[in-house]
Design a protein around this motif. Structure first.
Motif, short mmCIF file in Angstrom:
data_model
loop_
_atom_site.label_atom_id
_atom_site.label_comp_id
_atom_site.label_asym_id
_atom_site.label_seq_id
_atom_site.Cartn_x
_atom_site.Cartn_y
_atom_site.Cartn_z
N SER A 98 0.70 -1.24 0.10
CA SER A 98 0.17 0.03 -0.05
C SER A 98 0.63 1.23 0.12
CB SER A 98 -0.98 0.18 1.14
OG SER A 98 -0.17 0.16 2.57
N ASP A 99 2.09 1.33 0.69
CA ASP A 99 2.85 2.32 0.41
C ASP A 99 3.27 3.04 -0.87
OD1 ASP A 99 2.75 2.65 3.22
OD2 ASP A 99 4.91 2.22 3.52
N PHE A 100 3.15 2.27 -1.97
CA PHE A 100 3.51 2.32 -3.30
C PHE A 100 2.59 3.75 -3.47
CE2 PHE A 100 6.08 -1.32 -3.18
CZ PHE A 100 7.22 -1.11 -3.71
N LYS A 101 1.37 3.62 -3.21
CA LYS A 101 0.44 4.83 -3.48
C LYS A 101 0.69 5.94 -2.80
CE LYS A 101 -3.91 4.44 -4.72
NZ LYS A 101 -5.31 4.51 -4.66
N LYS A 102 1.80 6.15 -1.73
CA LYS A 102 2.03 7.26 -1.21
C LYS A 102 3.45 8.08 -1.97
CE LYS A 102 0.84 5.43 3.25
NZ LYS A 102 1.14 4.89 4.47
N ASN A 103 4.06 7.21 -2.59
CA ASN A 103 5.27 7.75 -3.20
C ASN A 103 5.18 7.25 -4.76
OD1 ASN A 103 6.15 4.98 -3.46
ND2 ASN A 103 6.96 5.11 -1.57
N LEU A 104 5.23 6.08 -5.24
CA LEU A 104 5.37 6.11 -6.59
C LEU A 104 4.09 6.45 -7.40
CD1 LEU A 104 7.97 4.99 -8.10
CD2 LEU A 104 6.99 2.59 -8.18
N LYS B 226 1.55 8.36 -6.47
CA LYS B 226 0.80 9.30 -5.74
C LYS B 226 -0.81 9.84 -6.56
CE LYS B 226 4.58 11.67 -3.65
NZ LYS B 226 5.50 12.84 -3.63
N ASP B 227 -0.86 10.09 -7.62
CA ASP B 227 -2.01 10.41 -8.21
C ASP B 227 -2.50 9.32 -9.42
OD1 ASP B 227 -2.03 12.81 -6.72
OD2 ASP B 227 -0.35 13.61 -7.89
N THR B 228 -1.95 8.25 -9.30
CA THR B 228 -2.32 7.67 -10.36
C THR B 228 -2.74 5.89 -9.72
OG1 THR B 228 -0.30 8.27 -11.49
CG2 THR B 228 -1.46 6.12 -12.32
N ASN B 229 -3.78 5.38 -10.61
CA ASN B 229 -4.14 4.08 -10.26
C ASN B 229 -3.03 3.14 -10.66
OD1 ASN B 229 -5.46 1.35 -9.90
ND2 ASN B 229 -7.22 2.00 -11.00
N PRO B 230 -2.44 2.25 -9.80
CA PRO B 230 -1.31 1.38 -10.15
C PRO B 230 -1.71 0.41 -10.77
CG PRO B 230 -1.99 1.20 -7.81
CD PRO B 230 -2.70 2.36 -8.21
N LEU B 231 -2.84 -0.28 -10.79
CA LEU B 231 -3.38 -1.47 -11.71
C LEU B 231 -3.17 -1.19 -13.21
CD1 LEU B 231 -6.49 -2.60 -9.75
CD2 LEU B 231 -4.17 -3.29 -9.45
N GLY B 232 -2.61 -2.29 -13.68
CA GLY B 232 -2.12 -2.39 -15.14
C GLY B 232 -0.94 -1.40 -15.49
N LYS B 233 -0.27 -0.68 -14.66
CA LYS B 233 0.95 -0.12 -14.81
C LYS B 233 2.17 -1.07 -14.85
CE LYS B 233 -1.24 3.73 -14.94
NZ LYS B 233 -2.61 3.56 -14.71
N THR B 234 3.12 -0.61 -15.40
CA THR B 234 4.47 -1.56 -15.61
C THR B 234 5.59 -0.89 -14.55
OG1 THR B 234 3.77 -2.22 -17.48
CG2 THR B 234 6.33 -2.38 -16.93
N ILE B 235 5.93 -1.68 -13.67
CA ILE B 235 7.32 -1.23 -12.91
C ILE B 235 8.64 -2.01 -13.30
CG2 ILE B 235 5.76 -0.35 -11.02
CD1 ILE B 235 6.52 -2.96 -9.47
N SER B 236 9.77 -1.52 -13.04
CA SER B 236 10.61 -2.31 -13.27
C SER B 236 11.55 -2.35 -12.02
CB SER B 236 11.70 -1.37 -14.29
OG SER B 236 12.94 -1.86 -14.40
N ILE B 237 12.16 -3.79 -11.85
CA ILE B 237 12.98 -4.07 -10.66
C ILE B 237 14.44 -4.88 -11.26
CG2 ILE B 237 12.91 -5.57 -8.66
CD1 ILE B 237 10.18 -5.57 -8.39
N ARG B 238 15.30 -4.28 -10.90
CA ARG B 238 16.59 -4.92 -11.55
C ARG B 238 16.56 -4.90 -13.14
NH1 ARG B 238 19.47 -8.91 -7.32
NH2 ARG B 238 19.66 -7.32 -5.84
#
Length: 411
Positions: A166-172, A174-186
């Motif tokens: 849930s903390d990703f809604k506070k930083n990464l 903030k004003d976007t619905n994270p569902l369906g978005k693409t993130i990158s790890i390493r």
């Protein structure tokens, strides 16, 4: 009767106002004792809530197979080192363990300091990345706030999907619905399919700042040797829990190739066992809190009694005047007794406020789960009243027994 009671309160308040310094010192003496009681009980309660909540999140009717028991190495087994639980162990266990009405989850922590990127934004390198299978959420009591869980096919087909805390809604996001978005790890991209409900942080382990990814993909990204895996088994009904545990121990002993006379070289913990053990530990903390507080409060009661005796001596002439004007013994005693009660209750109130502030402040600094300490407040209110009664009884009786003629001669 009521008018006499009101008059005693007025006289007591006038006396308190006339001896401000002495009254403040007396209140502080009582407040210190009450503060120690409320503060310690508040802190212990917050610690218990935090630890219990953390272990209760394992989920009901659940047990874990892990490298060591919860109490780790006791004095007898101090030099015993259990082998890690490898992927081969967990894979073989999942294939062989087939107890009815049970679900098995497998997981491992790839890293605790990952950096997660979304478009031009990125997090601090403090994100935990955990590889899981489709049963992990249910077995650990983790709930989804929005979106969906992994399916069996997500895990087996190495789908590049993930669940985020849930903390990703506070930083990464903030004003976007994270569902369906693409993130990158390493450098590996994942599609967000679920947002987890908040679980809070325990001892700086933030469970809301983590990314859950399918187990096989996690194994391909995090390839350090000697990775330790965890196994969690959940049964549908508690009546099957004992049987499932026995079957799991037997299965894992066979996987570890232990002969009948060898001890287990792994640990097995039930969620309710952990909670019971924690409860037994916190009982001793409560005992310590009461012992420390009772010693402090005992000193407070002696100090209050001595101060009231000094007050009786200083007001001997006043007592004589009142008796000469017709005041009876119980009236004089009531006046001094009421003064002691008022001072005791003010001291108790100050102590409760300070205790909650101190205990709550330390709890907040340590990320403990604070809750209003009603037991501590009730105990403090009762104790401050008892202190006032015990401390005020003898001075009140002594004041009532003063001889009016001798009192009028007192200088």
């Amino acid at each position: 009767m009521f008018s006499l009671f009101r008059e005693n309160i007025r006289i007591a308040m006038d006396s308190i106002k006339g001896q401000v310094l002495r009254t403040v010192l007396t209140i502080l003496i009582i407040a210190i004792g009450i503060t120690s009681l409320v503060g310690i009980l508040t802190l212990v309660g917050a610690l218990e809530n935090t630890i219990s909540g953390d272990f209760a999140s394992m989920g009901a009717n659940t047990f874990n197979i892990q490298r060591y028991e919860f109490n780790t190495r006791n004095s007898r087994d101090r030099d015993k080192i259990n082998p890690i639980i490898s992927y081969r162990n967990v894979k073989e266990f999942k294939d062989k363990f087939s107890y009815p009405f049970s679900k098995t989850s497998i997981h491992f922590t790839g890293t605790r300091n990952a950096e997660v990127k979304y478009e031009s934004e990125k997090t601090d390198p403090e994100v935990s990345v955990v590889g899981i299978n489709e049963n992990y959420l249910e077995n650990t009591g983790t709930e989804i706030d929005n979106g969906r869980n992994f399916t069996f096919f997500d895990v087996e087909n190495n789908n590049h999907v993930c669940l985020i805390g849930s903390d990703f809604k506070k930083n990464l996001f903030k004003d976007t619905n994270p569902l369906g978005k693409t993130i990158s790890i390493r450098g590996v991209k994942f599609k967000v399919i679920g947002l987890l409900k908040s679980k809070g942080a325990t001892f700086r382990n933030n469970q809301d700042l983590r990314v859950l990814i399918p187990l096989q993909i996690a194994r391909s990204i995090f390839t350090l040797p000697n990775i330790n895996y965890g196994i969690s088994v959940k049964v549908d009904d508690k009546q099957f829990l004992e049987g499932a545990q026995d079957e799991a121990i037997l299965t894992f002993r066979n996987i570890r190739k232990l002969n009948p006379i060898e001890e287990n070289n792994f640990g097995l913990e039930r969620s309710d066992d952990l909670l019971n053990r924690i409860a037994s530990i916190t009982v001793y903390l409560y005992y310590a809190a009461w012992i420390i507080s009772i010693i402090t409060i005992f000193g407070s009661s002696i100090a209050l009694m001595n101060i009231m005796l000094v007050s009786v001596t200083e007001r001997t002439r006043e007592i004589g005047v009142r008796k000469a004007l017709g005041a009876k013994k119980h009236t004089i005693a009531g006046q001094f007794f009421m003064e002691t009660i008022i001072i005791g209750q003010i001291g108790g109130l100050v102590g409760i406020i300070l205790g909650i502030l101190i205990g709550g402040g330390i709890s907040a600094a340590a990320n403990f789960s604070f809750s209003t300490p009603w037991l501590a407040i009730f105990a403090a209110t009762t104790i401050s009243f008892v202190i006032a009664v015990v401390s005020g009884l003898y001075p009140a009786v002594k004041a009532a027994k003063q001889d009016p003629i001798e009192s009028l001669r007192y200088e």
